[in-house]
Write a protein that holds these residues in place. Structure first.
Motif, mmCIF file in Angstrom:
data_model
loop_
_atom_site.group_PDB
_atom_site.id
_atom_site.type_symbol
_atom_site.label_atom_id
_atom_site.label_comp_id
_atom_site.label_asym_id
_atom_site.label_seq_id
_atom_site.Cartn_x
_atom_site.Cartn_y
_atom_site.Cartn_z
ATOM 1 N N ASP A 191 14.354 1.475 29.469
ATOM 2 C CA ASP A 191 15.791 1.432 29.753
ATOM 3 C C ASP A 191 16.319 0.023 29.424
ATOM 4 O O ASP A 191 16.054 -0.946 30.133
ATOM 5 C CB ASP A 191 15.992 1.760 31.251
ATOM 6 C CG ASP A 191 17.435 1.699 31.680
ATOM 7 O OD1 ASP A 191 18.254 1.092 30.958
ATOM 8 O OD2 ASP A 191 17.753 2.244 32.749
ATOM 9 N N THR A 192 17.066 -0.062 28.329
ATOM 10 C CA THR A 192 17.514 -1.370 27.835
ATOM 11 C C THR A 192 18.458 -2.058 28.813
ATOM 12 O O THR A 192 18.391 -3.277 29.007
ATOM 13 C CB THR A 192 18.259 -1.184 26.480
ATOM 14 O OG1 THR A 192 17.549 -0.242 25.712
ATOM 15 C CG2 THR A 192 18.361 -2.481 25.735
ATOM 16 N N ILE A 193 19.338 -1.253 29.411
ATOM 17 C CA ILE A 193 20.284 -1.860 30.363
ATOM 18 C C ILE A 193 19.509 -2.459 31.540
ATOM 19 O O ILE A 193 19.790 -3.573 31.984
ATOM 20 C CB ILE A 193 21.314 -0.814 30.844
ATOM 21 C CG1 ILE A 193 22.249 -0.447 29.692
ATOM 22 C CG2 ILE A 193 22.129 -1.348 32.021
ATOM 23 C CD1 ILE A 193 23.276 0.611 30.024
ATOM 24 N N ALA A 194 18.506 -1.710 32.005
ATOM 25 C CA ALA A 194 17.705 -2.217 33.127
ATOM 26 C C ALA A 194 17.035 -3.533 32.738
ATOM 27 O O ALA A 194 16.967 -4.471 33.545
ATOM 28 C CB ALA A 194 16.652 -1.185 33.523
ATOM 29 N N TYR A 195 16.578 -3.620 31.497
ATOM 30 C CA TYR A 195 15.891 -4.825 31.035
ATOM 31 C C TYR A 195 16.871 -6.005 30.981
ATOM 32 O O TYR A 195 16.555 -7.123 31.380
ATOM 33 C CB TYR A 195 15.288 -4.538 29.662
ATOM 34 C CG TYR A 195 14.194 -5.493 29.255
ATOM 35 C CD1 TYR A 195 13.285 -6.015 30.193
ATOM 36 C CD2 TYR A 195 14.037 -5.889 27.922
ATOM 37 C CE1 TYR A 195 12.273 -6.889 29.802
ATOM 38 C CE2 TYR A 195 13.029 -6.751 27.529
ATOM 39 C CZ TYR A 195 12.150 -7.249 28.475
ATOM 40 O OH TYR A 195 11.156 -8.107 28.093
ATOM 41 N N TYR A 196 18.079 -5.702 30.485
ATOM 42 C CA TYR A 196 19.119 -6.742 30.440
ATOM 43 C C TYR A 196 19.435 -7.230 31.863
ATOM 44 O O TYR A 196 19.491 -8.432 32.117
ATOM 45 C CB TYR A 196 20.370 -6.155 29.778
ATOM 46 C CG TYR A 196 21.607 -7.024 29.866
ATOM 47 C CD1 TYR A 196 21.717 -8.204 29.133
ATOM 48 C CD2 TYR A 196 22.676 -6.662 30.694
ATOM 49 C CE1 TYR A 196 22.848 -9.000 29.211
ATOM 50 C CE2 TYR A 196 23.815 -7.439 30.774
ATOM 51 C CZ TYR A 196 23.897 -8.605 30.031
ATOM 52 O OH TYR A 196 25.020 -9.388 30.125
ATOM 53 N N VAL A 213 19.820 3.763 42.037
ATOM 54 C CA VAL A 213 19.473 2.816 43.101
ATOM 55 C C VAL A 213 19.354 1.408 42.527
ATOM 56 O O VAL A 213 19.902 0.445 43.079
ATOM 57 C CB VAL A 213 18.137 3.219 43.780
ATOM 58 C CG1 VAL A 213 17.818 2.264 44.903
ATOM 59 C CG2 VAL A 213 18.216 4.629 44.308
ATOM 60 N N ALA A 214 18.638 1.299 41.400
ATOM 61 C CA ALA A 214 18.406 -0.023 40.817
ATOM 62 C C ALA A 214 19.735 -0.659 40.401
ATOM 63 O O ALA A 214 19.990 -1.831 40.692
ATOM 64 C CB ALA A 214 17.480 0.109 39.614
ATOM 65 N N TYR A 215 20.580 0.110 39.739
ATOM 66 C CA TYR A 215 21.864 -0.433 39.285
ATOM 67 C C TYR A 215 22.738 -0.822 40.480
ATOM 68 O O TYR A 215 23.431 -1.834 40.454
ATOM 69 C CB TYR A 215 22.621 0.585 38.419
ATOM 70 C CG TYR A 215 22.026 0.847 37.046
ATOM 71 C CD1 TYR A 215 20.801 0.292 36.665
ATOM 72 C CD2 TYR A 215 22.671 1.660 36.129
ATOM 73 C CE1 TYR A 215 20.254 0.547 35.415
ATOM 74 C CE2 TYR A 215 22.136 1.918 34.871
ATOM 75 C CZ TYR A 215 20.923 1.368 34.518
ATOM 76 O OH TYR A 215 20.394 1.629 33.286
ATOM 77 N N ASN A 216 22.707 0.031 41.519
ATOM 78 C CA ASN A 216 23.500 -0.301 42.712
ATOM 79 C C ASN A 216 23.007 -1.590 43.361
ATOM 80 O O ASN A 216 23.804 -2.432 43.766
ATOM 81 C CB ASN A 216 23.434 0.835 43.744
ATOM 82 C CG ASN A 216 24.338 1.983 43.373
ATOM 83 O OD1 ASN A 216 25.215 1.831 42.522
ATOM 84 N ND2 ASN A 216 24.142 3.130 43.968
ATOM 85 N N ASN A 217 21.693 -1.746 43.453
ATOM 86 C CA ASN A 217 21.135 -2.992 44.002
ATOM 87 C C ASN A 217 21.616 -4.191 43.176
ATOM 88 O O ASN A 217 21.965 -5.234 43.707
ATOM 89 C CB ASN A 217 19.603 -2.968 43.987
ATOM 90 C CG ASN A 217 19.022 -2.083 45.065
ATOM 91 O OD1 ASN A 217 17.979 -1.475 44.875
ATOM 92 N ND2 ASN A 217 19.681 -1.980 46.205
ATOM 93 N N TYR A 218 21.610 -3.997 41.858
ATOM 94 C CA TYR A 218 22.030 -5.078 40.960
ATOM 95 C C TYR A 218 23.517 -5.404 41.163
ATOM 96 O O TYR A 218 23.880 -6.567 41.311
ATOM 97 C CB TYR A 218 21.761 -4.644 39.513
ATOM 98 C CG TYR A 218 22.300 -5.587 38.466
ATOM 99 C CD1 TYR A 218 21.625 -6.763 38.150
ATOM 100 C CD2 TYR A 218 23.484 -5.308 37.795
ATOM 101 C CE1 TYR A 218 22.121 -7.634 37.185
ATOM 102 C CE2 TYR A 218 23.991 -6.166 36.830
ATOM 103 C CZ TYR A 218 23.306 -7.329 36.531
ATOM 104 O OH TYR A 218 23.807 -8.185 35.585
#
Lengths: 210, 188
Positions: A174-179, A148-153
């Motif tokens: 989650d490093t990608i989420a932080y980036y 969900v978070a990645y899709n929102n991004y």
């Protein structure tokens, strides 16, 4: 004649729908490797189910094309040419239309400027800041929250993405989420917060918007 | 809005609403963000809606973790990337495989050898078969409905009658394969 064997069809239907017991599964799979006619029936049923799928999806695609035509007619922005009929002189109407058009254009332009200010980078450029693999097989490996978070991004819905990305970083590191969180901040004009994240050593190899 | 249940119970109305609600944002996003022209954007959006529908019908999508818009955009993004890859290979657009056949082919559990031809033959045979057999077989083999439900939906006396009708339909389908499809292939 593979499709006229009632007994074979019954058991294969159950097998295809996942309704067989373990013993039946073993029996079907053993017959599939030894009985050519049984295997032919199985393959024909599989082809039939995919043919039925194509037929159904084709019908839905035609339906959507009809919607598209209907929308095209009702919302077409193409200029309609005058048919050559009698021209009625109504100068007040022209002025009113011009005034309305000016208001609409101003609102539209204001919205466009507003959008650009919020995103700070072109949509095409934004693609450079998507680093997770979105292929179907990998998507399944993401947790629900990550998806969900990645899709929102990805669709630049930063307001919804930020709290979820924060949570992913805080709870799961989650490093990608932080980036992505850093990029979200940058796109929203929060440069200090963006730098705080993206200047960290762990993002040395990552693409940055500054 | 529970889109999954809505699509399952009232599919055409639900698809119409999805199409109307998400068409403009998706097209704008594809054009500006994915560098896709308008014509391709419309095709990608339509294909994405159909894939959403298919995933629900096949039971692959039973619960949305996000909203339906994110799900649709995610499919659209994959499809636009595929399109770019095809353009990069310099394949002419008129040489592209029917996008639905291409989608089914990549999703299918059947071994890939001659798959396109076999799907096409089944599709053609179903057109020749016509209703009510076509609908009955679709409900059973695509939507995986139970015979009880099919008998109610199609007005058969009971599940046994519907099942018997299914055998007859399969027999007719077999004759069509033999008389039309195989013969034509041999002639072609």
């Amino acid at each position: 004649m593979p499709l006229d064997k009632k007994a074979s069809i019954d058991i294969l239907d159950r097998y295809l729908q996942g309704l067989c017991t373990d013993q039946e599964i073993q029996s079907v799979e053993s017959r599939l490797s030894s009985d050519q006619e049984f295997k032919a029936t199985y393959e024909q049923l599989l082809s039939l189910s995919e043919g039925a799928r194509l037929d159904n999806l084709n019908a839905k695609m035609h339906l959507l094309k009809d919607y598209e035509s209907a929308l095209g007619h009702s919302t077409s922005d193409e200029t309609i040419q005058p048919s050559g009929g009698k021209v009625v002189k109504m100068r007040w109407l022209r002025s009113a239309v011009a005034a309305c058009a000016a208001i609409v254009l101003s609102v539209f332009a204001w919205q466009l400027i507003g959008d650009n200010e919020e995103s700070r980078m072109s949509m095409a450029e934004f693609q450079n800041y998507i680093v997770h693999d979105i292929e179907r097989s990998n998507e399944k490996q993401l947790s629900d929250l990550q998806q969900v978070a990645y899709n929102n991004y990805v669709i630049q819905d930063f307001d919804d993405a930020i709290p979820k990305l924060k949570q992913l970083w805080e709870d799961e590191h989650d490093t990608i989420a932080y980036y992505y969180l850093g990029i979200c901040y940058w796109c929203q004009g929060e440069e200090t917060e963006a730098h705080e994240i993206l200047d960290q050593e762990q993002f040395e190899e990552f693409k940055k918007p500054f | 809005m529970d889109w999954i249940n809505y699509i399952k119970t009232n599919e055409n109305k639900a698809l119409n609403e999805i199409y109307t609600e998400f068409r403009a944002p998706c097209l704008n996003w594809l054009k500006s963000s994915m560098n896709v022209d308008r014509e391709d954007a419309v095709e990608i959006f339509q294909l994405s809606v159909v894939i959403l529908y298919d995933n629900i019908q096949k039971g692959k999508l039973t619960q949305l973790t996000g909203d339906v818009k994110s799900y649709l955009f995610s499919i659209a993004r994959n499809k636009s990337r595929e399109l770019h890859r095809r353009y990069q290979k310099e394949i002419r657009k008129d040489e592209f495989l029917n996008p639905l056949v291409s989608y089914i082919k990549e999703e299918s559990v059947i071994q890939k050898e001659n798959l396109e031809e076999r799907i096409d033959n089944s599709y053609k045979a179903l057109q020749i078969l016509g209703d009510p057999c076509k609908t009955l077989l679709q409900l059973f083999y695509y939507k995986q409905m139970k015979m009880d439900d099919i008998s109610q939906l199609m007005g058969y006396k009971n599940a046994a009658t519907a099942k018997n009708q299914k055998y007859k339909c399969l027999k007719r389908l077999q004759s069509i394969y033999t008389d039309h499809i195989i013969k034509n292939d041999a002639i072609g």
